[in-house]
Structure formats: structure tokens, C-alpha cells
Design a protein around this motif. Sequence first.
Motif, PDB file in Angstrom:
ATOM      1  N   UNK A   1       0.812  -1.222   0.000  1.00 30.07           N
ATOM      2  CA  UNK A   1       0.000   0.000   0.000  1.00 30.07           C
ATOM      3  C   UNK A   1       0.849   1.277   0.000  1.00 30.07           C
ATOM      4  N   UNK A   2       2.170   1.135   0.081  1.00 24.56           N
ATOM      5  CA  UNK A   2       3.043   2.299   0.207  1.00 24.56           C
ATOM      6  C   UNK A   2       3.765   2.631  -1.094  1.00 24.56           C
ATOM      7  N   UNK A   3       3.830   3.923  -1.421  1.00 24.20           N
ATOM      8  CA  UNK A   3       4.614   4.332  -2.589  1.00 24.20           C
ATOM      9  C   UNK A   3       6.092   4.333  -2.243  1.00 24.20           C
ATOM     10  N   UNK A   4       6.392   4.430  -0.962  1.00 21.07           N
ATOM     11  CA  UNK A   4       7.787   4.377  -0.517  1.00 21.07           C
ATOM     12  C   UNK A   4       7.853   3.837   0.906  1.00 21.07           C
ATOM     13  N   UNK A   5       8.723   2.880   1.080  1.00 24.87           N
ATOM     14  CA  UNK A   5       8.960   2.298   2.397  1.00 24.87           C
ATOM     15  C   UNK A   5      10.384   2.694   2.789  1.00 24.87           C
ATOM     16  N   UNK A   6      10.511   3.452   3.868  1.00 28.18           N
ATOM     17  CA  UNK A   6      11.814   3.913   4.352  1.00 28.18           C
ATOM     18  C   UNK A   6      12.285   2.924   5.416  1.00 28.18           C
ATOM     19  N   UNK A   7      13.349   2.213   5.095  1.00 29.44           N
ATOM     20  CA  UNK A   7      13.877   1.203   6.024  1.00 29.44           C
ATOM     21  C   UNK A   7      15.122   1.755   6.699  1.00 29.44           C
ATOM     22  N   UNK A   8      15.098   1.829   8.011  1.00 29.72           N
ATOM     23  CA  UNK A   8      16.215   2.397   8.776  1.00 29.72           C
ATOM     24  C   UNK A   8      16.817   1.302   9.643  1.00 29.72           C
ATOM     25  N   UNK A   9      18.075   1.002   9.425  1.00 30.38           N
ATOM     26  CA  UNK A   9      18.739  -0.007  10.267  1.00 30.38           C
ATOM     27  C   UNK A   9      18.981   0.581  11.643  1.00 30.38           C
ATOM     28  N   UNK A  10      18.452  -0.076  12.664  1.00 26.69           N
ATOM     29  CA  UNK A  10      18.669   0.382  14.041  1.00 26.69           C
ATOM     30  C   UNK A  10      19.389  -0.706  14.848  1.00 26.69           C
TER      31      UNK A  10
ATOM     32  N   UNK B   1      17.401   2.597   3.514  1.00 29.61           N
ATOM     33  CA  UNK B   1      17.029   2.236   2.136  1.00 29.61           C
ATOM     34  C   UNK B   1      15.591   2.626   1.843  1.00 29.61           C
ATOM     35  N   UNK B   2      15.349   2.984   0.579  1.00 33.22           N
ATOM     36  CA  UNK B   2      14.002   3.313   0.109  1.00 33.22           C
ATOM     37  C   UNK B   2      13.561   2.225  -0.854  1.00 33.22           C
ATOM     38  N   UNK B   3      12.389   1.652  -0.591  1.00 28.50           N
ATOM     39  CA  UNK B   3      11.814   0.655  -1.489  1.00 28.50           C
ATOM     40  C   UNK B   3      10.391   1.049  -1.846  1.00 28.50           C
ATOM     41  N   UNK B   4       9.955   0.775  -3.060  1.00 26.51           N
ATOM     42  CA  UNK B   4      10.564  -0.081  -4.081  1.00 26.51           C
ATOM     43  C   UNK B   4      11.598   0.621  -4.955  1.00 26.51           C
ATOM     44  N   UNK B   5      11.990   1.842  -4.611  1.00 26.50           N
ATOM     45  CA  UNK B   5      12.919   2.581  -5.477  1.00 26.50           C
ATOM     46  C   UNK B   5      14.324   1.970  -5.488  1.00 26.50           C
ATOM     47  N   UNK B   6      14.692   1.234  -4.456  1.00 24.37           N
ATOM     48  CA  UNK B   6      16.006   0.594  -4.416  1.00 24.37           C
ATOM     49  C   UNK B   6      17.139   1.582  -4.206  1.00 24.37           C
ATOM     50  N   UNK B   7      16.874   2.620  -3.407  1.00 26.58           N
ATOM     51  CA  UNK B   7      17.892   3.637  -3.128  1.00 26.58           C
ATOM     52  C   UNK B   7      18.484   3.365  -1.750  1.00 26.58           C
ATOM     53  N   UNK B   8      19.816   3.446  -1.673  1.00 28.40           N
ATOM     54  CA  UNK B   8      20.513   3.185  -0.411  1.00 28.40           C
ATOM     55  C   UNK B   8      21.290   4.431   0.007  1.00 28.40           C
ATOM     56  N   UNK B   9      21.132   4.838   1.254  1.00 31.14           N
ATOM     57  CA  UNK B   9      21.918   5.936   1.822  1.00 31.14           C
ATOM     58  C   UNK B   9      22.795   5.349   2.924  1.00 31.14           C
ATOM     59  N   UNK B  10      24.075   5.712   2.919  1.00 32.90           N
ATOM     60  CA  UNK B  10      24.989   5.270   3.966  1.00 32.90           C
ATOM     61  C   UNK B  10      25.607   6.480   4.641  1.00 32.90           C
TER      62      UNK B  10
END
Length: 97
Positions: free
Chosen positions: A7-16, A69-78
Amino acid sequence: MNESNTPYVCHILVCTNDRHGERPSCSDGMSPEIRDYLKEQVEKRGWKSRVRVSQTGCMGLCAKGPNLMLYPQGICYSGVTLSDADTILAKVAEFVK
Ligand code: FES
């Protein structure tokens, strides 16, 4: 089991992930605070039904953390810091339109 589209246009995944100093981990770089700020902003901007912020465990890029990371865009920030959060939100805004 049911299969459906997210249901999301963007899922922001944050490693904690937190290794409590035994080895580098994303929590060393205050990733929980970054997650909290992103959640607050998603709510404030009225994106809650379209954007989800979720904390995750290790993404396998620990030495470069904090990682996001942003999905489904497949963008990774470090190497993300709290001061990068608004730049990331500006990117997410491109998908929320
Ligand atoms: S601890 Fe975050 S990627 Fe491994």
C-alpha cells in the motif's frame, strides 16, 4: 496466504541494529533518532497512508552506517546523519506526488 501490492509508494527502512560497541553498528550513529525524526515528519506531512518508516536489523553494510534504504525505489543511503534526514524526505516527496 494472500498476495497483494504494497500500500506504500515508498517504504523507508532504517537499520537500528545495536551491537553495544562490540562491533560497528548503525545505532552507533544515532539511527534510532533518525528513525524517530523521519516518522514524525511523515506524520506531519500527511504521508502516513502512503509512506512507511520501519526500523530493520542489519542490512550487511555496517561499516558504512547508519544505513537507510528506500523501497521499491532501491535507493541506499549510507553514513546518514540527522542533518541528512530532510534531504532524504525531499527525495521521498518525489514519489508521494
Ligand atoms: S548494523 Fe546496520 S547495516 Fe549492519
